[in-house]
Design a protein around this motif. Structure first.
Motif, PDB file in Angstrom:
ATOM      1  N   ASP A  64       0.821  -1.209   0.000  1.00 36.78           N
ATOM      2  CA  ASP A  64       0.000   0.000   0.000  1.00 36.78           C
ATOM      3  C   ASP A  64       0.857   1.263   0.000  1.00 36.78           C
ATOM      4  N   PRO A  65       0.355   2.355  -0.594  1.00 34.59           N
ATOM      5  CA  PRO A  65       1.007   3.667  -0.433  1.00 34.59           C
ATOM      6  C   PRO A  65       0.989   4.071   1.039  1.00 34.59           C
ATOM      7  N   GLN A  66       2.014   4.792   1.458  1.00 33.38           N
ATOM      8  CA  GLN A  66       2.136   5.184   2.867  1.00 33.38           C
ATOM      9  C   GLN A  66       2.637   6.622   2.974  1.00 33.38           C
ATOM     10  N   GLN A  67       2.330   7.267   4.100  1.00 31.32           N
ATOM     11  CA  GLN A  67       2.719   8.648   4.344  1.00 31.32           C
ATOM     12  C   GLN A  67       3.425   8.755   5.693  1.00 31.32           C
ATOM     13  N   PHE A  68       4.389   9.686   5.769  1.00 25.35           N
ATOM     14  CA  PHE A  68       5.152   9.890   6.997  1.00 25.35           C
ATOM     15  C   PHE A  68       5.437  11.380   7.184  1.00 25.35           C
ATOM     16  N   ASP A  69       5.459  11.817   8.431  1.00 22.99           N
ATOM     17  CA  ASP A  69       5.873  13.173   8.785  1.00 22.99           C
ATOM     18  C   ASP A  69       7.093  13.054   9.682  1.00 22.99           C
ATOM     19  N   ASP A 128       5.634  10.995   0.986  1.00 22.28           N
ATOM     20  CA  ASP A 128       4.674  10.048   0.409  1.00 22.28           C
ATOM     21  C   ASP A 128       5.466   8.936  -0.265  1.00 22.28           C
ATOM     22  N   ALA A 129       5.157   7.687   0.060  1.00 23.09           N
ATOM     23  CA  ALA A 129       5.849   6.527  -0.511  1.00 23.09           C
ATOM     24  C   ALA A 129       4.840   5.660  -1.262  1.00 23.09           C
ATOM     25  N   LYS A 130       5.188   5.310  -2.510  1.00 23.74           N
ATOM     26  CA  LYS A 130       4.274   4.533  -3.359  1.00 23.74           C
ATOM     27  C   LYS A 130       5.004   3.320  -3.910  1.00 23.74           C
ATOM     28  N   PRO A 131       4.425   2.104  -3.775  1.00 20.15           N
ATOM     29  CA  PRO A 131       5.078   0.917  -4.340  1.00 20.15           C
ATOM     30  C   PRO A 131       5.035   0.958  -5.865  1.00 20.15           C
ATOM     31  N   VAL A 132       6.194   0.734  -6.488  1.00 15.90           N
ATOM     32  CA  VAL A 132       6.264   0.826  -7.955  1.00 15.90           C
ATOM     33  C   VAL A 132       6.855  -0.416  -8.612  1.00 15.90           C
ATOM     34  N   GLN A 133       7.677  -1.197  -7.873  1.00 15.17           N
ATOM     35  CA  GLN A 133       8.280  -2.387  -8.447  1.00 15.17           C
ATOM     36  C   GLN A 133       8.415  -3.468  -7.376  1.00 15.17           C
ATOM     37  N   TYR A 134       8.603  -4.719  -7.849  1.00 12.58           N
ATOM     38  CA  TYR A 134       8.673  -5.853  -6.934  1.00 12.58           C
ATOM     39  C   TYR A 134       9.777  -6.807  -7.383  1.00 12.58           C
ATOM     40  N   SER A 135      10.485  -7.383  -6.415  1.00  6.69           N
ATOM     41  CA  SER A 135      11.513  -8.394  -6.691  1.00  6.69           C
ATOM     42  C   SER A 135      11.226  -9.616  -5.818  1.00  6.69           C
TER      43      SER A 135
END
Length: 285
Positions: A156-161, A172-179
């Motif tokens: 899932d996308p995630q957010q941090f302060d 803001d962190a978004k998953p874009v690739q997988y290994s």
């Protein structure tokens, strides 16, 4: 605010003086000092005021009890607690309204901190407690040697302060690739395909993320999710984080069994001790 105010320079007109002001840098984010005559697209102008300041020599006593601590700044410097105000650009004697804060101002030219934050952001991004995602195998926890085992990821996308150099940074962190590391010396990725679940009657089909084990045994499968991020400083515009952050899930054990076909003359009612019958000794995998 001795030593905290930028040098005031400007141009004299017939009846006025143009002295410049604070703007949000559209490239780097954050507030920067704009010299006189600068042209920018932000519809607002900005200024900062001391936190809790009511004007003149008066301060809000209740606010002072929870004032931002600005004593432990970068390079051992001590800053001032401020709030940022905004008003329409180009309007003389505007009505100022709240924009963001409170935050610490360690330099009257905070844009000098932005390159330092940019240099740290990739390392800080990798330190974030980002949930790597969940890896699922079908079938699981047992699969068959020589058959396609379907793997898929859920992230899932995630957010941090966070704070960097005492500045407020939103990530803001978004998953874009997988290994995938399948645990038997083979791997897949990075790939943009996360895979997907199959209904049970389709287990064994080849998918973009499936794998065939050629040996029996227990194998530890590890999913690594690659996240792309953006960050903003003190409420500024989002900026791309260079590179990617890589986060690995806990190993998942998949047991690979062999499949043996045998023909029997009797069923379990006639021969309760036959292989495959309840209570009978089972063949090794």
């Amino acid at each position: 605010m001795d030593g905290q105010t930028p040098p005031i320079t400007g141009d004299w007109g017939e009846d006025t003086v143009d002295i410049g002001g604070w703007i949000i840098d559209p490239i780097k984010g954050g507030f920067v000092w704009s010299p006189a005559g600068s042209v920018f697209n932000d519809p607002n102008q900005y200024k900062y005021e001391l936190q809790c300041h009511l004007g003149g020599g008066d301060f809000d006593t209740e606010c002072l009890a929870v004032i931002v601590d600005c004593k432990n700044g970068p390079d051992g410097t001590e800053g001032i607690p401020v709030v940022w105000l905004k008003a329409p650009a180009g309007v003389p004697n505007p009505v100022w309204t709240f924009h963001s804060g409170p935050t610490c101002l360690f330099d009257a030219r905070p844009e000098e901190l932005l390159p330092r934050i940019a240099a740290l952001i990739q390392t800080e991004f990798q330190k974030l407690p980002i949930a790597a995602g969940k890896a699922t195998a079908q079938p699981s926890p047992h699969t068959l040697r020589g058959a396609e085992t379907n793997f898929f990821a859920e992230a899932d996308p995630q957010q941090f302060d966070i704070k960097i150099l005492a500045q407020d940074v939103h990530v803001d962190a978004k998953p874009v690739q997988y290994s995938w590391n399948y645990g038997d010396g083979t791997s897949l990725g990075p790939t943009t395909t996360s895979g997907g679940s199959l209904p049970q009657d389709r287990w064994g089909e080849k998918t973009a993320t499936s794998h065939v084990y050629t040996q029996t045994g227990d194998f530890s499968v590890v999913l690594t999710t690659h996240f792309q991020g953006t960050y903003s400083v003190n409420g500024g515009p989002p900026l791309p984080i260079p590179g990617q952050g890589q986060f690995s899930s806990a190993p998942q054990t998949v047991s690979v069994w062999r499949s043996i076909t045998r023909n029997y003359a009797d069923d379990c009612l006639k021969n309760p001790q036959g292989q495959g019958c309840p209570g009978a000794s089972q063949p090794s995998r």
